[in-house]
Design a protein around this motif. Structure first.
Motif, short mmCIF file in Angstrom:
data_model
loop_
_atom_site.label_atom_id
_atom_site.label_comp_id
_atom_site.label_asym_id
_atom_site.label_seq_id
_atom_site.Cartn_x
_atom_site.Cartn_y
_atom_site.Cartn_z
N UNK A 39 0.99 -1.17 0.00
CA UNK A 39 0.17 -0.18 -0.07
C UNK A 39 0.83 1.26 -0.12
N UNK A 40 0.54 2.20 -0.85
CA UNK A 40 1.27 3.43 -0.83
C UNK A 40 0.23 4.53 -0.70
N UNK A 41 0.80 5.86 -0.31
CA UNK A 41 0.14 6.88 -0.06
C UNK A 41 -0.44 7.78 -1.35
N UNK A 42 -1.36 7.92 -1.76
CA UNK A 42 -1.67 8.78 -2.67
C UNK A 42 -2.95 9.77 -2.58
N UNK A 43 -2.91 10.69 -3.23
CA UNK A 43 -4.16 11.81 -3.20
C UNK A 43 -5.49 11.20 -3.80
N UNK A 44 -6.36 11.48 -3.04
CA UNK A 44 -7.82 11.13 -3.36
C UNK A 44 -8.73 12.15 -2.97
N UNK A 45 -9.65 12.65 -3.89
CA UNK A 45 -10.48 13.56 -3.26
C UNK A 45 -10.15 14.83 -2.36
N UNK A 46 -8.78 15.12 -2.85
CA UNK A 46 -7.91 16.30 -2.04
C UNK A 46 -7.51 15.95 -0.83
N UNK A 47 -7.70 14.63 -0.25
CA UNK A 47 -6.96 14.06 0.79
C UNK A 47 -6.01 13.14 0.59
N UNK A 48 -5.05 12.81 1.76
CA UNK A 48 -4.22 11.56 1.70
C UNK A 48 -4.83 10.23 1.89
N UNK A 49 -4.53 9.30 1.13
CA UNK A 49 -5.16 8.06 1.26
C UNK A 49 -4.03 6.97 1.06
N UNK A 50 -3.96 5.88 1.92
CA UNK A 50 -3.13 4.73 1.70
C UNK A 50 -3.94 3.79 1.24
N UNK A 51 -3.39 3.06 0.04
CA UNK A 51 -3.95 2.13 -0.52
C UNK A 51 -4.04 0.72 -0.01
N UNK A 52 -5.02 0.08 -0.18
CA UNK A 52 -5.08 -1.39 0.56
C UNK A 52 -4.09 -2.22 -0.09
N UNK A 53 -3.63 -3.25 0.87
CA UNK A 53 -2.67 -4.01 0.01
C UNK A 53 -3.03 -4.74 -0.85
N UNK A 54 -2.09 -5.10 -1.83
CA UNK A 54 -2.67 -5.80 -2.98
C UNK A 54 -1.43 -6.98 -3.40
N UNK A 55 -1.39 -7.18 -4.65
CA UNK A 55 -0.42 -7.82 -5.23
C UNK A 55 0.33 -7.15 -6.42
N UNK A 56 1.52 -7.34 -6.36
CA UNK A 56 2.46 -6.89 -7.74
C UNK A 56 3.41 -7.62 -7.81
N UNK A 57 3.68 -7.57 -9.21
CA UNK A 57 5.05 -8.45 -9.73
C UNK A 57 5.59 -8.02 -10.90
N UNK A 58 6.84 -8.12 -11.11
CA UNK A 58 7.54 -7.98 -12.44
C UNK A 58 7.02 -8.71 -13.43
N UNK A 59 6.64 -8.41 -14.69
CA UNK A 59 6.40 -9.43 -15.93
C UNK A 59 7.23 -8.63 -17.10
#
Length: 188
Positions: free
Chosen positions: A94-114
């Motif tokens: 999870x990373x911090x992004x901006x959403x609707x003018x506020x800071x938001x931390x994304x929920x954990x997910x999956x990511x991998x190189x392809x």
């Protein structure tokens, strides 16, 4: 009462994921692809610069179900530069992004190189090797905030150059040609 209808499409780059164009921009609309029945709605959206799997239905309950966090959404993302293992780990937790003018931390997910998935070139060239290397990452999330995946890759230092949604739940883009529309009996 009439039976609901469901569609799977491969949305091309440059198309608006809507049937009406409130801004009157000179862009193609979903209705330009196929003669969809009245009350057909896109389930979620892909922005104009994004491509890939888009589901449509005439059933609002199905739309709400799929937009919920019950289903994974998988994206293949071409990023600027050679993405690091550390950046991929951050995307997972999870990373911090901006959403609707506020800071938001994304929920954990999956990511991998392809490896480069070798999608057909899009109508507007991204860039070439003179501008530096690029790499690809798969990102799987269950939420869908406005431009979330693009904001996530930028937050870890690797801006998105190309974004293609390849899966929603068990439905995959597979070999659907760009702009192809396929009617299906059910979505989930």
């Amino acid at each position: 009462m009439s039976k609901h209808r469901h569609f799977i499409i491969h949305k091309p780059w440059g198309m608006i994921s809507q049937f009406v164009n409130p801004a009157k921009r000179k862009k193609k609309l979903l209705g330009d692809l196929y003669n969809f029945p009245d009350k057909t709605m896109a389930i979620g959206r892909l922005d104009v610069a994004s491509e890939g799997l888009l589901l449509l239905t005439t059933d609002g309950k199905v739309s709400a179900e799929i937009r919920s966090q019950k289903y994974e959404k998988e994206y293949y993302v071409q990023v600027d530069g050679i993405i690091t293992k550390e950046a991929v780990e951050k995307l997972k937790t999870g990373v911090e992004i901006g959403f609707n003018g506020k800071k938001y931390t994304t929920k954990p997910g999956k990511a991998f190189l392809i490896n480069d998935p070798k999608f057909p070139l899009r109508s507007q060239k991204i860039r070439d090797e003179r501008h530096g290397p690029t790499s690809w990452v798969s990102i799987i999330i269950r939420e869908g905030k406005f431009r979330q995946v693009r904001k996530m890759t930028a937050a870890v230092g690797f801006p998105t150059l190309r974004l293609i949604r390849v899966r929603i739940g068990e439905i995959k883009l597979d070999n659907l040609e760009v702009s192809e529309v396929k009617e299906v009996t059910t979505l989930m």
